[in-house]
Scaffold this active site. Structure first.
Site, PDB file in Angstrom:
ATOM      1  N   LYS A   1     -50.670 -38.988 -35.284  1.00 32.10           N
ATOM      2  CA  LYS A   1     -51.335 -39.785 -36.311  1.00 32.10           C
ATOM      3  C   LYS A   1     -51.752 -38.890 -37.480  1.00 32.10           C
ATOM      4  CE  LYS A   1     -55.870 -39.309 -34.116  1.00 32.10           C
ATOM      5  NZ  LYS A   1     -57.048 -40.002 -33.564  1.00 32.10           N
TER       6      LYS A   1
ATOM      7  N   ARG B   1     -66.391 -47.067 -28.905  1.00 28.46           N
ATOM      8  CA  ARG B   1     -65.662 -47.009 -30.165  1.00 28.46           C
ATOM      9  C   ARG B   1     -64.622 -48.112 -30.199  1.00 28.46           C
ATOM     10  NH1 ARG B   1     -62.381 -41.614 -31.991  1.00 28.46           N
ATOM     11  NH2 ARG B   1     -61.003 -42.378 -30.344  1.00 28.46           N
TER      12      ARG B   1
ATOM     13  N   TYR C   1     -68.867 -23.503 -61.615  1.00 25.59           N
ATOM     14  CA  TYR C   1     -69.815 -24.543 -61.997  1.00 25.59           C
ATOM     15  C   TYR C   1     -71.226 -24.215 -61.525  1.00 25.59           C
ATOM     16  CZ  TYR C   1     -66.175 -27.861 -63.424  1.00 25.59           C
ATOM     17  OH  TYR C   1     -65.142 -28.495 -64.074  1.00 25.59           O
TER      18      TYR C   1
ATOM     19  N   MET D   1     -62.292 -28.802 -58.225  1.00 28.15           N
ATOM     20  CA  MET D   1     -61.258 -29.757 -57.827  1.00 28.15           C
ATOM     21  C   MET D   1     -59.901 -29.093 -57.598  1.00 28.15           C
ATOM     22  SD  MET D   1     -60.008 -33.278 -59.693  1.00 28.15           S
ATOM     23  CE  MET D   1     -61.577 -34.097 -59.422  1.00 28.15           C
TER      24      MET D   1
END
Length: 360
Positions: free
Chosen positions: A29, A128, A250, A298
């Site tokens: 998956k 779950r 930043y 990013m």
């Protein structure tokens, strides 16, 4: 990202050898945890794997196309077939059913089309997915709920197998055995990667390894017996020596000493490099650790490469973020997460190179 498909296949064989009386499937998956489900699936198929697990019908359809005519049963964990039965039929997918409503829908479809296979998920304590004990009792008391369905497996999932002595492991096994005893006879599947390492009592008829196939550590506090599979590298875009004490990135909340050498790499959180690695993560150049400094942005991150040979930090050179000595679990620990998340979040801008798969 370089993926060693031969190592994936070797890991699958090693896990299969731990349970000679059981079949060994594979969980592919999330694009095989980010490594490439098509390539991983084909390598495992060549190694002898015949049972695959995916999360969604779309993943199952893509895997079926990749495997072409290879013999394989593909099971879909998100197995509610409402409005999607044609896709299951068209791509020969087997749903994993975990609610009475989903079971009823698949039974109606199966009876209308000459019978179909399905797996039944039981909730034994993870809370779950799956039939809880009252729902399983309802199925046991009313066998017609399974009309038209051939049970491929009855399944459950371990919550704490990564902690071998956790009492929930034994409690879940006892619940699984009790619930199965009331249902029609069918093969059983219980062990995920860590569950396989719990021993023969958890193996049943089918193993479902996922993370261990991809070289991740699955048992807390123990050496990882699996081969490393992934190498992740980022290209240096720019390197510079700073001539005075200066902020980096930043927020300007990290100051770098005068005379330091910095290298900025073409990878950031849009590529799956966790933002949490800022000022605490690391990479390696020529085997030497180099720290990430300032915030991960990013598309970019910056490393302090002071003391590294200048020829290794020129634009176009690479930094290893995951390698055999600093694997996905190590990078995850620096970010305060798990190796599963590191691999699964590596983005589509990162080129995958698959090696070693010709012979499975």
């Amino acid at each position: 990202m370089t993926v060693d498909l031969a190592a994936v296949a070797d890991n699958w064989r090693a896990l299969a050898r731990r349970a000679p009386g059981a079949a060994c499937g594979a969980v592919v998956k999330a694009d095989a945890y980010g490594l490439g489900a098509a390539e991983v699936g084909r390598a495992l198929s060549r190694a002898g794997c015949r049972t695959f697990f995916v999360a969604t019908p779309a993943e199952g359809a893509a895997l079926r196309q990749a495997l072409a005519a290879a013999p394989a049963e593909i099971l879909v964990f998100d197995g509610d077939v409402e409005d999607d039965a044609a896709r299951y039929d068209g791509h020969r997918l087997t749903p994993v059913l975990g609610t009475l409503d989903a079971l009823a829908r698949w039974s109606r479809h199966a009876r209308a089309h000459g019978g179909r296979r399905a797996a039944l998920m039981l909730d034994t304590g993870m809370t779950r997915l799956g039939l809880d004990p009252p729902d399983a009792a309802a199925v046991a008391a009313e066998p017609d709920r399974l009309a038209g369905i051939e049970l491929a497996f009855v399944m459950s999932h371990l919550a704490c197998a990564d902690t071998p002595h956790h009492p929930l492991n034994a409690a879940q096994k006892a619940a699984f055995d009790a619930m199965r005893a009331r249902l029609p006879a069918a093969p059983a599947s219980f062990a995920n990667s860590a569950g396989i390492l719990l021993g023969a009592g958890f193996h049943y008829d089918l193993l479902r390894p996922g993370a261990a196939l991809y070289g991740l550590s699955v048992v807390s506090g123990r050496p990882n017996p699996m081969q490393r599979v992934v190498r992740l590298q980022a290209r240096i875009l720019q390197a510079r020596i700073v001539d005075s004490k200066t902020p980096v990135g930043y927020g300007a909340d990290r100051l770098i000493a005068a005379g330091s050498t910095l290298a900025t790499i073409a990878m950031g959180y849009a590529d799956g490099l966790p933002r949490a690695l800022g000022d605490c993560g690391s990479g390696r150049i020529g085997g030497t650790p180099v720290p990430l400094v300032g915030r991960v942005s990013m598309d970019l991150a910056t490393l302090d490469v002071t003391g590294i040979e200048p020829g290794l930090v020129r634009p176009g050179c690479v930094v290893d973020l995951i390698d055999d000595e600093h694997d996905a679990d190590a990078l995850a620990a620096e970010a305060g997460t798990i190796g599963y998340e590191i691999l699964a979040r590596i983005g589509g801008r990162v080129r995958r190179i698959h090696r070693g798969g010709a012979g499975g």
